[in-house]
Scaffold this active site. Structure first.
Site, PDB file in Angstrom:
ATOM      1  N   LYS A  47       0.833  -1.209   0.000  1.00 53.50           N
ATOM      2  CA  LYS A  47       0.000   0.000   0.000  1.00 53.50           C
ATOM      3  C   LYS A  47       0.864   1.254   0.000  1.00 53.50           C
ATOM      4  CE  LYS A  47      -3.962  -2.117   2.301  1.00 53.50           C
ATOM      5  NZ  LYS A  47      -4.795  -2.151   3.511  1.00 53.50           N
ATOM      6  N   ALA A  64      -1.108   0.675   6.156  1.00 51.43           N
ATOM      7  CA  ALA A  64      -1.462  -0.235   7.244  1.00 51.43           C
ATOM      8  C   ALA A  64      -2.435  -1.288   6.735  1.00 51.43           C
ATOM      9  CB  ALA A  64      -2.101   0.541   8.397  1.00 51.43           C
ATOM     10  N   ASP A  65      -2.370  -2.458   7.348  1.00 52.22           N
ATOM     11  CA  ASP A  65      -3.316  -3.520   7.045  1.00 52.22           C
ATOM     12  C   ASP A  65      -3.562  -4.315   8.320  1.00 52.22           C
ATOM     13  OD1 ASP A  65      -4.653  -4.793   4.530  1.00 52.22           O
ATOM     14  OD2 ASP A  65      -4.035  -6.465   5.809  1.00 52.22           O
ATOM     15  N   THR A  66      -4.818  -4.681   8.543  1.00 48.81           N
ATOM     16  CA  THR A  66      -5.203  -5.409   9.752  1.00 48.81           C
ATOM     17  C   THR A  66      -5.891  -6.705   9.366  1.00 48.81           C
ATOM     18  OG1 THR A  66      -5.489  -3.329  10.951  1.00 48.81           O
ATOM     19  CG2 THR A  66      -6.552  -5.283  11.890  1.00 48.81           C
TER      20      THR A  66
END
Length: 180
Positions: A47, A64-66
């Site tokens: 990203k 960010a990635d969750t």
């Protein structure tokens, strides 16, 4: 620049006083791992790289990635109510993990790049089938990893957490502030 359209991430940045603009990443996500912590690292890096190509030189970009994981298996956003039910039924009465990978690229220089992962354990109270159905009918689980949002109605089913609450919402704001 925040490389995400997530309203929850925007709110968390505002909460801790980090000024930002939003340029959502449009990258087609490619995952080469099945290990949750590695997956969020890869996706946050992708990203960041995507948005970095579209902003002026010298811009700090945050990706960010969750993901939610139960017994090492990643639970993404449910595709339909049936999948949401299966996920919530799996999580109820158990402890699972929430991982957020964060990549910071400062000024487009290698020395200014860092990636970290935050992990939080979430324990969920047992839920009846009717409670799961009612929660799904609210519509809340359909756009969230693991089919729930800790900050909303699902809070009624959270027995406890070990780690950063904000990480479960979608961004470990305290750690991010310290890293910056």
């Amino acid at each position: 620049v925040l490389a995400s359209a997530s309203p929850r991430r925007r709110q968390l940045l505002e909460q801790v006083g980090i000024p930002h603009r939003v340029y959502p990443s449009q990258v087609e996500e490619v995952v080469t791992s099945t290990i949750p912590s590695r997956v969020v690292e890869e996706l946050s890096e992708q990203k960041c790289a995507d948005v970095l190509e579209r902003v002026p030189e010298g811009t700090l970009v945050l990706g960010a990635d969750t993901v939610v994981a139960f017994e090492g298996r990643i639970l993404g956003k449910p595709s339909d109510e049936e999948e949401a039910f299966r996920m919530l039924d799996m999580l109820q009465g158990n402890t699972h993990q929430v991982y957020t990978g964060v990549t910071i690229v400062c000024c487009g220089i290698p020395e200014g790049e860092r990636t970290f992962v935050e992990e939080t354990d979430v324990e969920v109270y047992p839920m009846s089938r009717e409670e799961i159905r009612r929660y799904i009918e609210s519509g809340d689980p359909m756009d969230k990893a693991g089919a729930y949002g800790i900050q909303g109605q699902f809070a009624a089913y959270i027995k406890g957490i070990r780690g950063d609450y904000n990480n479960v919402v979608g961004l470990p704001a305290g750690r991010l502030y310290q890293e910056l």
